[in-house]
Motif scaffolding. Structure first.
Motif, PDB file in Angstrom:
ATOM      1  N   SER A   1      -3.467  -8.795  25.493  1.00  0.00           N
ATOM      2  CA  SER A   1      -1.968  -8.733  25.546  1.00  0.00           C
ATOM      3  C   SER A   1      -1.607 -10.278  25.783  1.00  0.00           C
ATOM      4  O   SER A   1      -2.306 -10.675  26.722  1.00  0.00           O
ATOM      5  CB  SER A   1      -1.338  -7.606  26.334  1.00  0.00           C
TER       6      SER A   1
ATOM      7  N   ASP B   1       3.878  -7.075  26.707  1.00  0.00           N
ATOM      8  CA  ASP B   1       2.918  -6.245  27.344  1.00  0.00           C
ATOM      9  C   ASP B   1       2.062  -5.476  26.237  1.00  0.00           C
ATOM     10  O   ASP B   1       0.956  -5.006  26.195  1.00  0.00           O
ATOM     11  CB  ASP B   1       3.535  -5.164  28.148  1.00  0.00           C
ATOM     12  N   THR B   2       2.705  -5.410  25.092  1.00  0.00           N
ATOM     13  CA  THR B   2       2.086  -4.601  23.852  1.00  0.00           C
ATOM     14  C   THR B   2       1.429  -5.564  22.848  1.00  0.00           C
ATOM     15  O   THR B   2       0.685  -5.091  21.925  1.00  0.00           O
ATOM     16  CB  THR B   2       3.075  -3.578  23.323  1.00  0.00           C
TER      17      THR B   2
ATOM     18  N   ALA C   1       0.644 -10.577  27.817  1.00  0.00           N
ATOM     19  CA  ALA C   1       1.085 -10.582  29.402  1.00  0.00           C
ATOM     20  C   ALA C   1      -0.252 -10.917  30.017  1.00  0.00           C
ATOM     21  O   ALA C   1      -0.066 -11.670  30.933  1.00  0.00           O
ATOM     22  CB  ALA C   1       1.549  -9.435  29.682  1.00  0.00           C
TER      23      ALA C   1
END
Length: 89
Positions: free
Chosen positions: A60, A20-21, A62
């Motif tokens: 990202s 996610d980051t 994700a």
């Protein structure tokens, strides 16, 4: 590391990545990105520079995983990203 039954286990070289980051910018240069289709198990290397040009460097991993489409069967759901670390001198 020692298994409870006496089997010697090699230390893991895999490192967990918070998808996610982590973006294409923050991912180390020696990391290689692979995509895998859950439907047909087709795997392919993803070119980071081409991906950054098309989608932007701040995407990202994700978000990238959600946008994957298999070139073989056309599946868009549940596709996976894998990171591999290249050997460094």
């Amino acid at each position: 590391m020692k298994h409870r039954r006496g089997i010697g286990l090699a230390p893991s070289d895999h490192h967990a990545v918070e998808i996610d980051t982590v973006t294409l910018t923050t991912l180390p240069q020696w990391s290689v990105i692979y995509a895998c289709c859950r439907a047909c198990r087709h795997q392919t290397l993803i070119e980071r520079r081409e991906l950054a040009r098309r989608c932007g460097r701040d995407m990202s991993l994700a978000e990238l995983a959600k946008r994957l489409k298999c070139q073989r069967c056309g599946n868009r759901f549940g596709n996976l990203l894998f990171l591999e670390t290249l050997p460094r001198d």
